[in-house]
Every structure is written in structure tokens, then in C-alpha cells.
Design a protein around this motif. Structure first.
Motif, PDB file in Angstrom:
ATOM      1  N   TRP A   4       0.823  -1.205   0.000  1.00 58.08           N
ATOM      2  CA  TRP A   4       0.000   0.000   0.000  1.00 58.08           C
ATOM      3  C   TRP A   4       0.861   1.259   0.000  1.00 58.08           C
ATOM      4  CZ3 TRP A   4      -4.796  -0.603  -1.244  1.00 58.08           C
ATOM      5  CH2 TRP A   4      -5.462  -1.766  -0.909  1.00 58.08           C
ATOM      6  N   GLY A   5       2.016   1.201   0.620  1.00 53.10           N
ATOM      7  CA  GLY A   5       2.844   2.387   0.770  1.00 53.10           C
ATOM      8  C   GLY A   5       3.575   2.773  -0.493  1.00 53.10           C
ATOM      9  N   LYS A 146       6.650  10.968  -0.978  1.00 53.97           N
ATOM     10  CA  LYS A 146       5.892  11.604  -2.060  1.00 53.97           C
ATOM     11  C   LYS A 146       4.532  10.938  -2.182  1.00 53.97           C
ATOM     12  CE  LYS A 146       9.372  14.193  -2.985  1.00 53.97           C
ATOM     13  NZ  LYS A 146       9.499  15.363  -2.183  1.00 53.97           N
ATOM     14  N   THR A 147       3.503  11.779  -2.228  1.00 50.95           N
ATOM     15  CA  THR A 147       2.142  11.272  -2.198  1.00 50.95           C
ATOM     16  C   THR A 147       1.216  12.180  -2.989  1.00 50.95           C
ATOM     17  OG1 THR A 147       0.323  10.706  -0.708  1.00 50.95           O
ATOM     18  CG2 THR A 147       1.756  12.485  -0.019  1.00 50.95           C
ATOM     19  N   ASP A 148      -0.006  11.735  -3.117  1.00 46.32           N
ATOM     20  CA  ASP A 148      -1.026  12.539  -3.784  1.00 46.32           C
ATOM     21  C   ASP A 148      -1.715  13.486  -2.802  1.00 46.32           C
ATOM     22  OD1 ASP A 148      -2.503  10.838  -2.237  1.00 46.32           O
ATOM     23  OD2 ASP A 148      -3.483   9.814  -3.907  1.00 46.32           O
ATOM     24  N   GLY A 149      -1.233  13.541  -1.566  1.00 49.18           N
ATOM     25  CA  GLY A 149      -1.795  14.427  -0.564  1.00 49.18           C
ATOM     26  C   GLY A 149      -2.714  13.747   0.427  1.00 49.18           C
ATOM     27  N   VAL A 150      -3.113  12.528   0.161  1.00 47.71           N
ATOM     28  CA  VAL A 150      -4.033  11.819   1.038  1.00 47.71           C
ATOM     29  C   VAL A 150      -3.275  11.077   2.140  1.00 47.71           C
ATOM     30  CG1 VAL A 150      -5.780  10.002   1.134  1.00 47.71           C
ATOM     31  CG2 VAL A 150      -5.753  11.598  -0.772  1.00 47.71           C
ATOM     32  N   ASP A 151      -2.201  10.430   1.788  1.00 49.82           N
ATOM     33  CA  ASP A 151      -1.434   9.714   2.811  1.00 49.82           C
ATOM     34  C   ASP A 151      -0.112  10.427   3.063  1.00 49.82           C
ATOM     35  OD1 ASP A 151      -0.944   8.621   0.116  1.00 49.82           O
ATOM     36  OD2 ASP A 151       0.510   7.334   1.099  1.00 49.82           O
ATOM     37  N   ARG A 152       0.403  10.178   4.269  1.00 52.32           N
ATOM     38  CA  ARG A 152       1.607  10.864   4.710  1.00 52.32           C
ATOM     39  C   ARG A 152       2.467   9.921   5.522  1.00 52.32           C
ATOM     40  NH1 ARG A 152      -0.073  15.335   8.313  1.00 52.32           N
ATOM     41  NH2 ARG A 152       2.034  16.064   8.036  1.00 52.32           N
TER      42      ARG A 152
END
Length: 187
Positions: A4-5, A146-152
Motif C-alpha cells: 500500500w505504501g 511523495k504522495t497525492d496528498g491523502v497519505d503521509r
């Protein structure tokens, strides 16, 4: 191999450097992809997951030796010898993440990777429960994730009032269950 990560090289290098010579206990490790990458960078890590549930791991294609162990039990069994609790995409099916954070203790670091509940902005995260986020606070973040803003990828710590929050939530649930079944709550 499914994960998932978003474990890009820059992030894994950054996380391994931040961990340094501290020992890590990973809960919700799934098939061990992150544990494997951290181990390759010299991190001393014990990875645990529940493989009998499809939400927390794969039964095949393990990248690392992932021990079959629920999160709170993992903290009991391995936590005393570890410095950092790592959880990547913990489930919302139960209170495993909140329970692990409570048992982990107030002054110990938790690295959380996944969707983060942000009620101020109207976002209900898909990882861990609201209770986990109520019981912990963010202290730092990894910009290299680096993410789409949903996960951190963030560092959290358990709040001093976590036990009181846990008890209040469990009492609220017990009362709701009693009401549903037409039972009188104990007074």
C-alpha cells in the motif's frame, strides 16, 4: 509484490537515516516490503502482521520475516527491546493501532504511514481509527514521502490523556451496545 505504501528510495533512505541505530518494531507490516528495505539499510527491525486477515497482509510473497502477531500483542512481546513503533497503513477494522499506541507509551516515538484523519479539513482517513488520531499527536513529518496528498509519513506520540480517551470511548461503545440490545447499562 503488492504494497500500500509509496516506498521510494529517497523516502526509505531518509527514514533509515532518521532511525539511525535505534531499534524498530513494525506492526501492520503486511508482507514486509518496508521492513526488507529498511533492513537492507542496516535498520534492526522486527516486523509483525496478522496474515489470517486479508486487510493486514498477504499469505505469500513475503519480502521479510514477518511474525504472525496482532499489534497490541506485538507491543507486549517485542516493545520493551525497541525504540520506535512503525505502522504502515494500519487497519480501521478494529482498534489495533490505538491499542498499540496506548501500550507503546507516552514518551516513545511512533512512525505512522498512511491516510491521516484531518477533521478540520473534512477528511476521514482510511488508516487507523479516529480514536488513534485523538490519542496521538503529530510531532514531525517526512517530506521525502511523495504522495497525492491523502497519505503521509509522520512521527506521532501518544498524548498524556490517552488512557482517559480510550476508557471514555470504550464506555460509550458499551452503552451503545447495551441500548441496541435493550439492556440497562451497569451503574
Amino acid at each position: 509484490m503488492r504494497t500500500w505504501g509509496r516506498f521510494h528510495t529517497d523516502f526509505v533512505d531518509d527514514l533509515a537515516s532518521w532511525i539511525g541505530d535505534r531499534k524498530v518494531l513494525e506492526v501492520f507490516a503486511g508482507n514486509g516490503v518496508l521492513a526488507s528495505e529498511l533492513s537492507k539499510r542496516g535498520v534492526d527491525i522486527v516486523a509483525t502482521s496478522i496474515h489470517s486477515y486479508s486487510y493486514d497482509g498477504e499469505r505469500k510473497d513475503f519480502a521479510f520475516d514477518v511474525k504472525e502477531c496482532e499489534a497490541t500483542r506485538a507491543v507486549h512481546e517485542y516493545g520493551q527491546d525497541r525504540d520506535i513503533l512503525l505502522m504502515s497503513w494500519p487497519t480501521t477494522i478494529d482498534e489495533g493501532a490505538a491499542g498499540a499506541a496506548l501500550l507503546w507509551g507516552q514518551d516513545r516515538l511512533i512512525v505512522f504511514i498512511g491516510e491521516v484523519t484531518d477533521l478540520k479539513n473534512g477528511f476521514y482517513g482510511g488508516c487507523a481509527t479516529d480514536l488513534f488520531f485523538d490519542m496521538t499527536e503529530e510531532t514531525a513529518s517526512f517530506d521525502s514521502y511523495k504522495t497525492d496528498g491523502v497519505d503521509r509519513a509522520i512521527v506521532r506520540r501518544t498524548l498524556p490523556n490517552a488512557l482517559a480517551l480510550w476508557k471514555a470511548e470504550m464506555e460509550k461503545r458499551a452503552a451503545a451496545n447495551a441500548s441496541f440490545w435493550g439492556l440497562k447499562p451497569k451503574t
